[in-house]
Every structure is written in C-alpha cells, then in structure tokens.
Scaffold this motif. Structure first.
Motif, PDB file in Angstrom:
ATOM      1  N   ASP A   1       0.824  -1.215   0.000  1.00 15.42           N
ATOM      2  CA  ASP A   1       0.000   0.000   0.000  1.00 15.42           C
ATOM      3  C   ASP A   1       0.857   1.265   0.000  1.00 15.42           C
ATOM      4  O   ASP A   1       0.762   2.086  -0.901  1.00 15.42           O
ATOM      5  N   LEU A   2       1.686   1.394   1.038  1.00 11.28           N
ATOM      6  CA  LEU A   2       2.423   2.652   1.178  1.00 11.28           C
ATOM      7  C   LEU A   2       3.684   2.684   0.305  1.00 11.28           C
ATOM      8  O   LEU A   2       3.931   3.664  -0.412  1.00 11.28           O
ATOM      9  N   GLY A   3       4.455   1.610   0.360  1.00 11.81           N
ATOM     10  CA  GLY A   3       5.726   1.579  -0.372  1.00 11.81           C
ATOM     11  C   GLY A   3       5.510   1.738  -1.877  1.00 11.81           C
ATOM     12  O   GLY A   3       6.149   2.567  -2.525  1.00 11.81           O
ATOM     13  N   ASN A   4       4.589   0.952  -2.413  1.00  6.34           N
ATOM     14  CA  ASN A   4       4.334   1.005  -3.851  1.00  6.34           C
ATOM     15  C   ASN A   4       3.839   2.362  -4.311  1.00  6.34           C
ATOM     16  O   ASN A   4       4.218   2.849  -5.370  1.00  6.34           O
ATOM     17  N   LEU A   5       2.949   2.939  -3.526  1.00  8.68           N
ATOM     18  CA  LEU A   5       2.409   4.255  -3.892  1.00  8.68           C
ATOM     19  C   LEU A   5       3.558   5.239  -4.113  1.00  8.68           C
ATOM     20  O   LEU A   5       3.624   5.936  -5.135  1.00  8.68           O
ATOM     21  N   CYS A   6       4.462   5.278  -3.140  1.00 11.36           N
ATOM     22  CA  CYS A   6       5.569   6.235  -3.241  1.00 11.36           C
ATOM     23  C   CYS A   6       6.481   5.867  -4.403  1.00 11.36           C
ATOM     24  O   CYS A   6       6.847   6.717  -5.224  1.00 11.36           O
ATOM     25  N   GLN A   7       6.842   4.597  -4.448  1.00 11.58           N
ATOM     26  CA  GLN A   7       7.810   4.152  -5.440  1.00 11.58           C
ATOM     27  C   GLN A   7       7.325   4.416  -6.873  1.00 11.58           C
ATOM     28  O   GLN A   7       8.029   4.993  -7.687  1.00 11.58           O
ATOM     29  N   ARG A   8       6.094   3.983  -7.139  1.00  8.39           N
ATOM     30  CA  ARG A   8       5.604   4.073  -8.526  1.00  8.39           C
ATOM     31  C   ARG A   8       5.452   5.518  -8.974  1.00  8.39           C
ATOM     32  O   ARG A   8       5.875   5.907 -10.056  1.00  8.39           O
ATOM     33  N   SER A   9       4.833   6.337  -8.134  1.00  6.93           N
ATOM     34  CA  SER A   9       4.529   7.697  -8.583  1.00  6.93           C
ATOM     35  C   SER A   9       5.786   8.570  -8.603  1.00  6.93           C
ATOM     36  O   SER A   9       6.019   9.316  -9.558  1.00  6.93           O
ATOM     37  N   LEU A  10       6.602   8.420  -7.580  1.00  7.91           N
ATOM     38  CA  LEU A  10       7.787   9.293  -7.541  1.00  7.91           C
ATOM     39  C   LEU A  10       8.795   8.902  -8.622  1.00  7.91           C
ATOM     40  O   LEU A  10       9.492   9.763  -9.179  1.00  7.91           O
ATOM     41  N   THR A  11       8.870   7.594  -8.926  1.00 12.40           N
ATOM     42  CA  THR A  11       9.780   7.184 -10.003  1.00 12.40           C
ATOM     43  C   THR A  11       9.345   7.777 -11.340  1.00 12.40           C
ATOM     44  O   THR A  11      10.173   8.110 -12.195  1.00 12.40           O
ATOM     45  N   MET A  12       8.026   7.905 -11.535  1.00 10.13           N
ATOM     46  CA  MET A  12       7.552   8.531 -12.784  1.00 10.13           C
ATOM     47  C   MET A  12       8.022   9.980 -12.854  1.00 10.13           C
ATOM     48  O   MET A  12       8.436  10.451 -13.931  1.00 10.13           O
ATOM     49  N   ILE A  13       7.954  10.661 -11.745  1.00  9.10           N
ATOM     50  CA  ILE A  13       8.417  12.068 -11.732  1.00  9.10           C
ATOM     51  C   ILE A  13       9.909  12.107 -12.041  1.00  9.10           C
ATOM     52  O   ILE A  13      10.400  12.933 -12.813  1.00  9.10           O
ATOM     53  N   GLU A  14      10.611  11.161 -11.443  1.00  4.56           N
ATOM     54  CA  GLU A  14      12.067  11.104 -11.660  1.00  4.56           C
ATOM     55  C   GLU A  14      12.373  10.884 -13.144  1.00  4.56           C
ATOM     56  O   GLU A  14      13.179  11.614 -13.738  1.00  4.56           O
ATOM     57  N   LYS A  15      11.690   9.918 -13.724  1.00  2.00           N
ATOM     58  CA  LYS A  15      12.032   9.534 -15.100  1.00  2.00           C
ATOM     59  C   LYS A  15      11.509  10.534 -16.130  1.00  2.00           C
ATOM     60  O   LYS A  15      12.192  10.882 -17.082  1.00  2.00           O
ATOM     61  N   SER A  16      10.249  10.988 -15.921  1.00  2.00           N
ATOM     62  CA  SER A  16       9.647  11.831 -16.956  1.00  2.00           C
ATOM     63  C   SER A  16      10.024  13.301 -16.822  1.00  2.00           C
ATOM     64  O   SER A  16      10.024  14.032 -17.797  1.00  2.00           O
ATOM     65  N   PHE A  17      10.279  13.751 -15.601  1.00  2.00           N
ATOM     66  CA  PHE A  17      10.466  15.197 -15.415  1.00  2.00           C
ATOM     67  C   PHE A  17      11.775  15.537 -14.718  1.00  2.00           C
ATOM     68  O   PHE A  17      11.860  16.531 -13.998  1.00  2.00           O
ATOM     69  N   ASP A  18      12.729  14.635 -14.890  1.00  2.00           N
ATOM     70  CA  ASP A  18      14.047  14.890 -14.333  1.00  2.00           C
ATOM     71  C   ASP A  18      13.959  15.206 -12.833  1.00  2.00           C
ATOM     72  O   ASP A  18      14.607  16.123 -12.327  1.00  2.00           O
TER      73      ASP A  18
END
Ligand code: ME8
Length: 509
Positions: free
Chosen positions: A356-373
């Motif tokens: 619940d908590l770990g995945n939420l952070c991991q998935r969404s924040l990684t998208m920010i990292e990858k797509s928006f530097d």
C-alpha cells in the motif's frame, strides 16, 4: 492554534526485568501520543523510567549476589538503551533511586500523614512479590494443591508485620463521585466500568509500608519502615515535573494535562489508589488513565516460565523498527488484548507497508524522476475533484485530532490508511502510464496530486513511523516540518526530488 501543555507517561518499568513486548508496546504507544501532540502544536513532556525499589528488586539482587543499587545501575541502562532502540522521543527518564524522586515521594507521604490519612497497625494477609501487590483471598485463584496464585499467574505469600495504612476506605464515595463527574478520566469505557464495580464492591485500607526488608524509601516519620513500593513508584510521574514539592516551577503546570498509559494489570493501582492518594493530599488529579490490553504470543499467555517472552530487540533487528512500531499499533485495537505472531507481522509488512504505502511512493515518484528529471510538475486546470482531494487534509486532520483526544490510536492509523488507499485508487484509476503517451497536461496533474497526497501521508505517519516519515518527506525534498498544519503551506510544484529509495522490502511468507 492554541498551544497546550501535555504530559504523557509510560509506567516506570521494574528494573530487575529484561525488556519484553509489554514494555515496548506501552512505550511505543506513548511515543505515538507525544509525537502526535507535538505535531499538533502542543508543548509536550514525555516520561519513562525505571522502578527500582521493593522486595522483588532486593531478592533479584540477592540472587545475583550484588547490592540492590548495583543491580539497578546495571539494569536501568538496559531500559535506557531500549528507549533509543525504539526511537522514543521521551524528554525524561526517571529512576526511583534518584534524589529528586525520593524527596517527592517523601513530600506526598508527609501530606498524607499530616492530613491524618495514615495510621499504624498490623498487616496480615496475602502478598505477591511479583506484582508487589496485596491481595484479598477472594481475588486469588485456588490451585489443586490448595495454594493460591494471582490472576497474573504469580505465587502469593502470607505476611504478618507492622505496617502503616492509608485510609483508602474513607475515599470510596469521593472516588465514585469523581469517576461520575469525569467520565473520561478512565478509558476505555469497559475498563472504567471494571474500576467502578471494584470500588463499589468496597475498599479496604491499604498497607503502605513494610518492615521486613529495607530496599526502599524510608518513611519520613518512622525510619523503621520503608514506603510501599507502589506509593513510592506512582510519585515518579509528578516528580519528573517538579510537582511534589513546596517549590513548584513552570514545569509543574504540565500536571493538569497528564495522561498515564498503563497495561490493564496495573489499572487498579493507577485508577483507584493513585487518585485516592492525590485527593487525600488535596492535589490535582491527572487528566486521564488509559489502560491497554495484553499481548499473547502465537495464542499463548506470555510468561518467563513458559519461555515464550518476546524480545522486541530481536524482532526489530530482523524486521525493522518502523515495521514493528506499525505492527503493534495497528494489529490490535488500542485497549484490547491481542496476539503477536510472526505470520501476522509479515502480512502487515507485505500488504500494508510494502504494497500500500511503499508502492504508492515508489511508482509515482519514479515517474516524476524519469519523466520530469525529478522535478515535481506544476498543475494546470485541476478539476474540482482533484482540488478537493488535496484540500480534504484539513478535515481529515480534525477527525484525527478527535480520535487521538480519546487515545484511539488504531482508529487514527485506519483513517490514514484510508487516505493511502484513496491515493492508490486515484493513481491507478487515472492510468498515468497511458496519460504519459497521450495527455501530458493530465499526466502532470496526476503526478502533482499524487505527490501532494504523499506529502500529507508523509507527515501523518510521523507518530507511527518517524523514520519512514522523514524518508518520505526527504524524498519530496521537504525539510523542517514540525507541525501538521505547516505541510499545507508547502507548494511542492517545482521541488526537485531527492533520490528515491524503497521504503519497505517485502519479507517472504
Ligand atoms: O508494573 N502485553 O512495571 P512492569 C502488554 N513497575 N503489556 C504488557 C505485557 C503483555 N504481555 N506484559 C506486561 C510495573 N505488560 C510497575 C509500574 S508505574 C508507577 C509502576 C505491560 O515492568 C504492563 O501492563 O511490570 C505494564 O504496563 C508494563 O508492561 C510493564 O510493567
């Protein structure tokens, strides 16, 4: 926001024991309340410590062939280390062998004695060294061989010795009247009812001194006696804030807002004897006594003789501190009994924390990292629904404050996990992986809203899992938050994320 002073206490732990899950549980619960109160803008004091007098300690020292004070010095350190291992935010650790404590305990004795509530007589009856408690025969369990044991399972011995008595019986009606006028003085309600029934059943005067051993605080008016260890120990709470003295100071004012969290086995001492002493001494009472339940281990009662005592340090070393803190606070409704099992702990780690908590952070924040530097995108034309999703924080916070005003810690956690589920649902239903390909504006909006929800979750989990809270806020590049409401003021769009690290490794089933 009006700032209050709040004072939270754990029981002070018998220093001859080795730390077990009971100690860890009470301590973590109180740490939760103290951290919550600070984040809510209050000025807080949080006390724990060690209970170092009485026959139990003297006997333990004899067995170890050392002096009682050497035993206390050695073991008290172990409890101090536990506060670090559990990441407690206590600002005091009291030992009943300290001068400040002894003088406070003597002060209370003098007030009771001068008021005529203490008299000399002889005690004849049952005593449990294990619980340091006097028992009426009707409250004991008769065993097949004719001997008696207490409800906590320990043996009792018959004692007969000169003793000072406190006129507890005189306070029966005043206690009942106090419980009646202060319905929240004892919580939860089931425990309150038990106490009221006990007091209605009639109170006998309480033996408050001993003469057959000497490891304790001398009775001020009679050095042949030492104070009953519970009368001594209970005063550690006000002694920590300099309340039991003629020279009170600013710190003493914390007393009017004191909350004692205790296990159910010691509720009578806290909810009957303690207020009776304070009423007799014409002193203010603490605000609340809250009794939590007991843990069993894989369905079995925990006892040294069964050899199934749970060592919190071993569990923490294997599964992680925040995982352990989360589990004990979440698994069992605060106030109820509950069962500890490794299977249940693993389930909670894998489902509530990693999924619940770990995945939420991991998935969404990684998208920010990858797509928006790693730069959190700015939103444009957010829908009203999305704005409401973010703005609902204040309403949620009010609900949470209400829950914690009644120490409903489990209710708090469930509510925060509703927010986590809601955030996961929002993220999944929005399908950002598709938006990425065909709607950059919406893609940015979804990531912005999700990061905002993570920001809120990051602060709300702080009382439960302080380290994880810091990690999440650090990943979002948010620093120096020490109150819930400050989180609203932080506009995260444009912030550059720090390195994203996994929060909770899954554990195998
Ligand atoms: O009672 N599950 O100290 P203590 C949950 N010195 N809680 C448990 C537990 C279990 N299996 N076993 C114990 C004393 N506890 C006194 C207090 S205060 C002025 C003096 C809880 O070291 C227990 O209910 O025996 C109590 O709150 C604490 O752990 C340990 O207390």
């Amino acid at each position: 926001m009006s700032q209050k002073k709040e004072f939270f206490t754990t029981p002070i732990y018998y220093v001859n024991d080795v730390p077990h899950i009971g100690h860890a549980y009470t301590s973590i619960a109180v740490d939760f309340l103290a951290r919550f109160s600070r984040l809510n803008g209050n000025e807080v004091r949080f006390l724990t410590g060690t209970d170092e007098h009485g026959l139990k300690i003297q006997k333990a020292a004899e067995i170890a062939s050392i002096s009682p004070i050497d035993l206390c010095n050695k073991n008290s350190i172990i409890f101090r280390e536990l506060t670090k291992k559990l990441n407690l935010s206590n600002d005091d650790f009291i030992r009943t062998t300290e001068t400040r404590h002894k003088s406070g305990a003597s002060h209370l004795w003098k007030l009771l004695f001068e008021n005529g509530d203490i008299y000399l007589d002889e005690y004849t009856g049952w005593y449990s060294v294990n619980d340091e408690t006097f028992y009426n025969e009707k409250d004991l369990i008769k065993q097949e061989n004719g001997s008696f044991k207490t409800i906590t399972g320990g043996p009792v011995e018959w004692i007969k010795e000169e003793s000072y008595f406190f006129k507890l019986s005189k306070y029966q009606e005043r206690l009942l009247d106090y419980y009646d006028k202060h319905p929240d003085f004892i919580l939860p309600e089931t425990k309150r009812n038990e106490v009221i029934n006990f007091v209605k059943g009639g109170l006998r005067d309480l033996s408050v001194s001993r003469t057959s051993f000497n490891w304790g605080i001398s009775v001020p008016n009679d050095p042949n006696h030492i104070m009953y260890v519970w009368l001594d120990a209970l005063t550690s709470y006000p002694n920590s804030i300099n309340f039991l003295t003629d020279n009170q100071d600013e710190m003493s004012s914390f007393w009017s807002n004191a909350t004692h969290i205790v296990g159910k086995d010691i509720l009578r001492h806290h909810a009957v004897y303690w207020p009776a002493f304070l009423i007799a001494a014409k002193l203010e009472l603490p605000k609340r006594i809250y009794a939590h339940g007991w843990w069993t281990n894989e369905g079995n009662k925990i006892s040294k003789s069964l050899g199934n005592v749970i060592d919190p340090v071993l569990i923490i070393n294997e599964y992680g501190l925040d995982q352990f803190r989360y589990f004990v606070l979440r698994e069992v409704p605060f106030g109820n009994d509950g069962d500890f099992s490794i299977k249940a702990l693993k389930n909670r780690i894998n489902s509530d924390l990693a999924n619940d908590l770990g995945n939420l952070c991991q998935r969404s924040l990684t998208m920010i990292e990858k797509s928006f530097d790693s730069i959190i995108p700015s939103p444009s034309n957010l829908t009203d629904d999305n704005i409401d999703l973010i703005k609902n924080f204040n309403h949620r916070l009010e609900q949470l404050i209400d829950k914690i005003s009644m120490q409903d810690i489990t209710g708090y956690i469930k509510n925060v996990w509703e927010l986590i589920s809601l955030s996961n649902k929002f993220f999944n239903d929005s399908k950002p992986w598709e938006l990425k390909k065909n709607n950059e504006t919406e893609y940015k909006n979804v990531l912005y809203v999700t990061a905002n929800l993570i920001k809120q979750i990051g602060i709300l989990i702080n009382p439960i899992m302080p380290e994880t809270s810091e990690k999440i806020l650090y990943m979002l590049n948010i620093n120096d938050i020490n109150q819930f409401h400050q989180i609203n003021d932080i506009d995260i769009s444009g912030l550059k994320l720090n390195e994203i690290t996994p929060l909770f490794p899954r554990v195998d089933k």
